[in-house]
Scaffold this motif. Sequence first.
Motif, PDB file in Angstrom:
ATOM      1  N   PRO A   1       0.659  -1.240  -0.036  1.00  0.00           N
ATOM      2  CA  PRO A   1       0.096   0.009   0.069  1.00  0.00           C
ATOM      3  C   PRO A   1       0.970   1.078   0.101  1.00  0.00           C
ATOM      4  CG  PRO A   1      -0.659  -1.618   1.782  1.00  0.00           C
ATOM      5  CD  PRO A   1       0.515  -1.957   1.332  1.00  0.00           C
ATOM      6  N   GLY A   2       0.346   2.420  -0.331  1.00  0.00           N
ATOM      7  CA  GLY A   2       0.881   3.405  -0.507  1.00  0.00           C
ATOM      8  C   GLY A   2       0.134   4.803  -0.890  1.00  0.00           C
ATOM      9  N   ALA A   3       0.576   5.984  -0.797  1.00  0.00           N
ATOM     10  CA  ALA A   3      -0.140   7.173  -1.009  1.00  0.00           C
ATOM     11  C   ALA A   3      -0.223   7.255  -2.577  1.00  0.00           C
ATOM     12  CB  ALA A   3       0.871   8.438  -0.500  1.00  0.00           C
ATOM     13  N   LYS A   4      -1.517   8.217  -2.695  1.00  0.00           N
ATOM     14  CA  LYS A   4      -1.855   8.687  -4.226  1.00  0.00           C
ATOM     15  C   LYS A   4      -0.583   9.282  -4.713  1.00  0.00           C
ATOM     16  CE  LYS A   4      -5.162  11.103  -6.795  1.00  0.00           C
ATOM     17  NZ  LYS A   4      -6.315  11.941  -6.556  1.00  0.00           N
ATOM     18  N   ASP A   5      -0.638   8.585  -5.828  1.00  0.00           N
ATOM     19  CA  ASP A   5       0.677   9.495  -6.702  1.00  0.00           C
ATOM     20  C   ASP A   5       0.104  10.347  -7.716  1.00  0.00           C
ATOM     21  OD1 ASP A   5       2.726  10.030  -8.453  1.00  0.00           O
ATOM     22  OD2 ASP A   5       3.902   8.129  -8.025  1.00  0.00           O
ATOM     23  N   SER A   6       0.089  11.613  -7.593  1.00  0.00           N
ATOM     24  CA  SER A   6      -0.776  12.261  -8.437  1.00  0.00           C
ATOM     25  C   SER A   6       0.011  12.888  -9.840  1.00  0.00           C
ATOM     26  CB  SER A   6      -0.971  13.963  -7.602  1.00  0.00           C
ATOM     27  OG  SER A   6      -1.968  13.777  -6.741  1.00  0.00           O
ATOM     28  N   GLU A   7       1.301  12.527  -9.671  1.00  0.00           N
ATOM     29  CA  GLU A   7       2.213  12.800 -10.810  1.00  0.00           C
ATOM     30  C   GLU A   7       1.886  11.878 -11.876  1.00  0.00           C
ATOM     31  OE1 GLU A   7       5.216  12.662 -13.768  1.00  0.00           O
ATOM     32  OE2 GLU A   7       5.064  11.292 -12.198  1.00  0.00           O
ATOM     33  N   VAL A   8       2.055  10.316 -11.453  1.00  0.00           N
ATOM     34  CA  VAL A   8       1.517   9.274 -12.218  1.00  0.00           C
ATOM     35  C   VAL A   8      -0.012   9.400 -12.805  1.00  0.00           C
ATOM     36  CG1 VAL A   8       1.093   6.792 -12.578  1.00  0.00           C
ATOM     37  CG2 VAL A   8       3.333   7.784 -11.482  1.00  0.00           C
ATOM     38  N   ILE A   9      -0.819   9.758 -12.111  1.00  0.00           N
ATOM     39  CA  ILE A   9      -2.152  10.122 -12.460  1.00  0.00           C
ATOM     40  C   ILE A   9      -2.266  11.096 -13.445  1.00  0.00           C
ATOM     41  CG2 ILE A   9      -4.444  10.803 -11.856  1.00  0.00           C
ATOM     42  CD1 ILE A   9      -3.891   8.295 -10.770  1.00  0.00           C
ATOM     43  N   ARG A  10      -1.550  11.974 -13.471  1.00  0.00           N
ATOM     44  CA  ARG A  10      -1.645  13.172 -14.466  1.00  0.00           C
ATOM     45  C   ARG A  10      -0.852  12.835 -15.815  1.00  0.00           C
ATOM     46  NH1 ARG A  10      -0.786  16.710 -10.068  1.00  0.00           N
ATOM     47  NH2 ARG A  10       1.680  16.414 -10.236  1.00  0.00           N
ATOM     48  N   ARG A  11       0.246  12.100 -15.620  1.00  0.00           N
ATOM     49  CA  ARG A  11       1.285  11.649 -16.712  1.00  0.00           C
ATOM     50  C   ARG A  11       0.182  10.656 -17.653  1.00  0.00           C
ATOM     51  NH1 ARG A  11       5.204   7.879 -15.897  1.00  0.00           N
ATOM     52  NH2 ARG A  11       5.627   8.891 -13.753  1.00  0.00           N
ATOM     53  N   LEU A  12      -0.519   9.986 -16.855  1.00  0.00           N
ATOM     54  CA  LEU A  12      -1.369   8.861 -17.945  1.00  0.00           C
ATOM     55  C   LEU A  12      -2.728   9.365 -18.205  1.00  0.00           C
ATOM     56  CD1 LEU A  12      -0.972   5.642 -15.271  1.00  0.00           C
ATOM     57  CD2 LEU A  12      -0.030   6.232 -17.349  1.00  0.00           C
ATOM     58  N   GLY A  13      -2.783  10.792 -17.958  1.00  0.00           N
ATOM     59  CA  GLY A  13      -4.027  11.326 -18.501  1.00  0.00           C
ATOM     60  C   GLY A  13      -5.425  11.071 -17.729  1.00  0.00           C
TER      61      GLY A  13
ATOM     62  N   HIS B   1     -13.972   6.977 -12.303  1.00  0.00           N
ATOM     63  CA  HIS B   1     -13.289   6.758 -13.621  1.00  0.00           C
ATOM     64  C   HIS B   1     -12.678   5.441 -13.859  1.00  0.00           C
ATOM     65  CE1 HIS B   1     -11.830   8.615 -17.338  1.00  0.00           C
ATOM     66  NE2 HIS B   1     -10.760   7.779 -17.127  1.00  0.00           N
ATOM     67  N   LEU B   2     -12.939   4.760 -14.961  1.00  0.00           N
ATOM     68  CA  LEU B   2     -12.268   3.261 -14.937  1.00  0.00           C
ATOM     69  C   LEU B   2     -10.853   3.478 -15.920  1.00  0.00           C
ATOM     70  CD1 LEU B   2     -12.262   0.127 -15.129  1.00  0.00           C
ATOM     71  CD2 LEU B   2     -13.653   0.295 -17.041  1.00  0.00           C
ATOM     72  N   ALA B   3      -9.841   3.007 -15.535  1.00  0.00           N
ATOM     73  CA  ALA B   3      -8.296   2.629 -16.114  1.00  0.00           C
ATOM     74  C   ALA B   3      -8.179   1.210 -16.556  1.00  0.00           C
ATOM     75  CB  ALA B   3      -7.420   3.330 -15.343  1.00  0.00           C
ATOM     76  N   LEU B   4      -8.320   1.071 -17.922  1.00  0.00           N
ATOM     77  CA  LEU B   4      -8.180  -0.092 -18.492  1.00  0.00           C
ATOM     78  C   LEU B   4      -6.677  -0.333 -19.082  1.00  0.00           C
ATOM     79  CD1 LEU B   4     -11.136  -0.565 -20.669  1.00  0.00           C
ATOM     80  CD2 LEU B   4     -10.792  -1.946 -18.668  1.00  0.00           C
ATOM     81  N   THR B   5      -5.790  -1.241 -18.364  1.00  0.00           N
ATOM     82  CA  THR B   5      -4.468  -1.383 -18.618  1.00  0.00           C
ATOM     83  C   THR B   5      -4.392  -2.647 -19.559  1.00  0.00           C
ATOM     84  OG1 THR B   5      -3.802  -2.561 -16.777  1.00  0.00           O
ATOM     85  CG2 THR B   5      -3.909  -0.150 -16.559  1.00  0.00           C
ATOM     86  N   SER B   6      -3.143  -2.760 -20.411  1.00  0.00           N
ATOM     87  CA  SER B   6      -3.057  -3.649 -21.278  1.00  0.00           C
ATOM     88  C   SER B   6      -3.510  -3.573 -22.512  1.00  0.00           C
ATOM     89  CB  SER B   6      -3.385  -5.198 -20.581  1.00  0.00           C
ATOM     90  OG  SER B   6      -2.746  -5.980 -21.337  1.00  0.00           O
ATOM     91  N   THR B   7      -3.267  -4.672 -23.520  1.00  0.00           N
ATOM     92  CA  THR B   7      -3.754  -4.547 -24.760  1.00  0.00           C
ATOM     93  C   THR B   7      -4.454  -5.986 -25.028  1.00  0.00           C
ATOM     94  OG1 THR B   7      -1.625  -5.347 -25.580  1.00  0.00           O
ATOM     95  CG2 THR B   7      -1.980  -2.889 -25.597  1.00  0.00           C
ATOM     96  N   GLY B   8      -5.031  -6.146 -26.167  1.00  0.00           N
ATOM     97  CA  GLY B   8      -5.404  -7.441 -26.739  1.00  0.00           C
ATOM     98  C   GLY B   8      -6.502  -7.294 -28.017  1.00  0.00           C
ATOM     99  N   PRO B   9      -6.757  -8.640 -28.513  1.00  0.00           N
ATOM    100  CA  PRO B   9      -7.544  -8.506 -29.666  1.00  0.00           C
ATOM    101  C   PRO B   9      -8.798  -7.965 -29.496  1.00  0.00           C
ATOM    102  CG  PRO B   9      -7.318 -10.654 -28.723  1.00  0.00           C
ATOM    103  CD  PRO B   9      -6.381  -9.897 -27.832  1.00  0.00           C
ATOM    104  N   ALA B  10      -9.403  -7.598 -28.388  1.00  0.00           N
ATOM    105  CA  ALA B  10     -10.687  -7.301 -28.356  1.00  0.00           C
ATOM    106  C   ALA B  10     -10.817  -5.684 -28.285  1.00  0.00           C
ATOM    107  CB  ALA B  10     -11.340  -7.813 -27.023  1.00  0.00           C
ATOM    108  N   GLU B  11      -9.751  -4.994 -28.180  1.00  0.00           N
ATOM    109  CA  GLU B  11      -9.406  -3.564 -27.839  1.00  0.00           C
ATOM    110  C   GLU B  11     -10.526  -2.793 -28.757  1.00  0.00           C
ATOM    111  OE1 GLU B  11      -6.344   0.129 -27.561  1.00  0.00           O
ATOM    112  OE2 GLU B  11      -5.649  -2.167 -27.324  1.00  0.00           O
ATOM    113  N   ALA B  12     -10.178  -2.947 -29.891  1.00  0.00           N
ATOM    114  CA  ALA B  12     -11.200  -2.295 -31.164  1.00  0.00           C
ATOM    115  C   ALA B  12     -12.756  -2.320 -30.844  1.00  0.00           C
ATOM    116  CB  ALA B  12     -11.035  -2.577 -32.440  1.00  0.00           C
ATOM    117  N   ALA B  13     -13.083  -3.676 -30.463  1.00  0.00           N
ATOM    118  CA  ALA B  13     -14.635  -3.982 -30.244  1.00  0.00           C
ATOM    119  C   ALA B  13     -14.984  -3.087 -28.939  1.00  0.00           C
ATOM    120  CB  ALA B  13     -14.828  -5.361 -30.036  1.00  0.00           C
ATOM    121  N   LEU B  14     -14.126  -3.215 -27.783  1.00  0.00           N
ATOM    122  CA  LEU B  14     -14.141  -2.406 -26.610  1.00  0.00           C
ATOM    123  C   LEU B  14     -14.496  -1.094 -26.722  1.00  0.00           C
ATOM    124  CD1 LEU B  14     -12.176  -4.713 -24.337  1.00  0.00           C
ATOM    125  CD2 LEU B  14     -14.539  -4.797 -24.293  1.00  0.00           C
TER     126      LEU B  14
END
Length: 404
Positions: free
Chosen positions: A193-205, A240-253
Amino acid sequence: MRIMIVTDQYPPMVGGVPNVAHGLAVDFTQRGHQVWVVAPSYGTRDVQRTEEGVQVSRFSSFEWPTYKDLRIPLLPFGPIHKLLKQSDPDVIHVHSPIVLGNIAHILAPGLHKPLIATNHYLPNNMLSRSVLTDPVLGKPLSALIYSYLVYFYNRCDYVTSPTRTALDLLSDHGLHAPSKVISNGIDLKSYTPGAKDSEVIRRLGLPEDRPLIIHVNRLSEEKRIDVLLDAMARLRTPAHLALTSTGPAEAALRAQVEQLKIQDRVSFLGFVRDEDLIPLRRSAQLFVIPSEADLQSLAMMEAMACGLPSVAANSYALPELVHHNQNGFLFEPGNSDEMAAYMDRILQDPELQQSMGTESLNIIAAHDKDNVLDQWEELYTQLATEFAEAQRLRQRAHASSIAP
């Protein structure tokens, strides 16, 4: 100890099996063992090189036409036999019963090497959902896949699965080889566990002014991310939902997100490196997994180790980690209304988030990586010792038979 890991799925391929095989190879190397990995290359040439201290031999392959990123090696019997003779491993550990796993299985007995196999697969991982749910084809094809898996594993010297659910499924379909449960391990020194990282949140948009939900899994049909997106459309909490990773269903999603008009509530982050993924987990309030094809979710285990509650499908082995109403909630697979209701319940109750996150830490403690590696070393040593003794007895018997 000399260890050979054989897998048809290895990084840079993304997914649970590549992560497990790579993690074991690197961890055993760091413990002072000699480790060889046999895996597909990403082209028509064989490649041998040292990667993170591991001696990796990649053999020429082509991409499987119906499964993007899955590589099919071109039957390298001779080169693998030569590699086995040169490396002389004490044990061979197979992580996929496809091409390379079968080659290892054919060659191991002639070299008197113990063969361990770990099952990571379900019919859901090998057939599309439309085929699995077909009233005519679904059950026969599922039974056929289990017949193959059990046939393969029964010819191995030892079989493991990461969960009791996974092992029981094999036993129910006829597994009789020696077997046990050995969990996938989590590095509890890194995932904390750890504190919220605002810099990473901003960098990931990602937005900073609303609760964050994360999902980490390959974007493929059997992971049922469509159910999660439907739940997001029903969610009352402005999260807000963050989906990480890639895969063949991305276009349909992505098309589904547009159809549901929830573009402002969902981000497709693609591949996220661990340096960002760990603080991303620490910055989230909830981990979600609607998958109907996981025998053990590494991503959920990592989220639990960061102190997150989870909302998960009540499917296969997920309930072994998500204990309903303790460290999260289980919903009926495919039921997006129920999933959304549980997500709202956690997101709207900070005290519940805290108590469930604490219980996640208690549950995941049993899966510490160091303890898991100890279990593997104990099994490897046991089998290597048994095979070495059997070989000595064979040599002694042979010598006696030819003595004058």
